[in-house]
Every structure is written in C-alpha cells, then in structure tokens.
Write a protein that holds these residues in place. Structure first.
Motif, mmCIF file in Angstrom:
data_model
loop_
_atom_site.group_PDB
_atom_site.id
_atom_site.type_symbol
_atom_site.label_atom_id
_atom_site.label_comp_id
_atom_site.label_asym_id
_atom_site.label_seq_id
_atom_site.Cartn_x
_atom_site.Cartn_y
_atom_site.Cartn_z
ATOM 1 N N ILE A 54 4.534 -3.312 -6.200
ATOM 2 C CA ILE A 54 4.246 -4.017 -4.654
ATOM 3 C C ILE A 54 5.593 -2.803 -4.346
ATOM 4 O O ILE A 54 6.357 -2.516 -4.871
ATOM 5 N N VAL A 55 4.520 -1.427 -3.869
ATOM 6 C CA VAL A 55 5.745 -0.509 -2.885
ATOM 7 C C VAL A 55 5.722 -0.267 -1.359
ATOM 8 O O VAL A 55 4.236 0.131 -1.535
ATOM 9 N N PRO A 56 6.632 -0.275 -0.557
ATOM 10 C CA PRO A 56 6.548 -0.353 0.647
ATOM 11 C C PRO A 56 6.952 0.404 1.090
ATOM 12 O O PRO A 56 8.121 1.713 0.537
ATOM 13 N N TYR A 71 1.598 -0.223 -0.545
ATOM 14 C CA TYR A 71 1.173 0.241 -2.168
ATOM 15 C C TYR A 71 1.448 -0.698 -2.721
ATOM 16 O O TYR A 71 2.018 -1.656 -3.308
ATOM 17 N N VAL A 72 -0.293 -1.191 -3.770
ATOM 18 C CA VAL A 72 -0.072 -1.161 -4.788
ATOM 19 C C VAL A 72 -0.104 -0.968 -6.167
ATOM 20 O O VAL A 72 -1.146 1.197 -5.949
ATOM 21 N N SER A 78 -1.604 5.265 -10.108
ATOM 22 C CA SER A 78 -1.749 5.936 -8.449
ATOM 23 C C SER A 78 -1.451 4.744 -7.713
ATOM 24 O O SER A 78 -1.585 3.332 -8.352
ATOM 25 N N LEU A 79 -1.595 5.368 -6.481
ATOM 26 C CA LEU A 79 -0.879 4.364 -5.536
ATOM 27 C C LEU A 79 -2.241 3.793 -4.646
ATOM 28 O O LEU A 79 -2.654 5.281 -4.087
ATOM 29 N N ARG A 80 -2.273 2.691 -3.961
ATOM 30 C CA ARG A 80 -3.569 2.482 -3.158
ATOM 31 C C ARG A 80 -2.835 2.057 -1.961
ATOM 32 O O ARG A 80 -2.057 0.961 -2.171
ATOM 33 N N LEU A 81 -3.189 2.705 -0.772
ATOM 34 C CA LEU A 81 -2.808 1.822 0.493
ATOM 35 C C LEU A 81 -3.367 0.694 0.994
ATOM 36 O O LEU A 81 -4.523 0.658 1.087
#
Length: 94
Positions: A54-56, A71-72, A78-81
C-alpha cells in the motif's frame, strides 16, 4: 448559568464539525491533478516494494482541499489508485 454553559459548549463543538469528507473507492477511480498517476504512471518502477504493498499519498488540490489517496502496487510494478478521500472545510496547514 448552569444551562447556558453546556449549551454554549455544545454549539461550539457542533460548529467545529463542518468537515464533510468525500470518499471514493473502486476500479473506475480516475486520477486528478496532484495524484501520483495523473498523466500516466511514474517513470521509475517500484522494484524494491513487494507486490500488494500500500502506498499512501497526501496533497492539496487546486481548491486547497486536503486529498488523501491510497495506491496498491500491481504485479507489473505499476500503481493502481484504490481510494481517495477529500476533506472539505479543513484549515490548510501549508
């Protein structure tokens, strides 16, 4: 006076609760200006972070509202919102 003070406190507390967050979830969530993926994926790949991490991301939009996105990291790095929260009527701490 015994009734006036609690009433005043209740009014002050209720007036401070004007923040109405807007929360968005789902696969059709589109990036907005300020989002990490606005305009495409970042040029650098996230090679050290495990898939599923998880990317906040927090920022202020063009209207001065605080935006919190999550994001994950997908298998192709790649990043998925996956979620967005917009807080209205919050004082800016910029």
């Amino acid at each position: 006076m015994k009734i006036a003070l609690p009433t005043l406190c209740a009014v002050l507390v209720a007036s401070g609760c004007t923040s109405t967050p807007t929360v968005g979830y789902g696969p059709n969530l589109e990036p907005i200006p300020g989002s990490i993926t606005y305009g495409g994926q970042p040029r650098t790949k996230l090679t050290k972070a495990p898939v599923g991490s998880i990317v906040p991301h927090r920022f202020f939009d063009d209207f001065g509202r605080r935006v919190s996105e999550t994001y994950v990291i997908d298998e192709d790095r790649s990043l998925r919102l996956i979620s967005r929260r917009i807080d209205y009527d919050l004082p800016s701490d910029r």
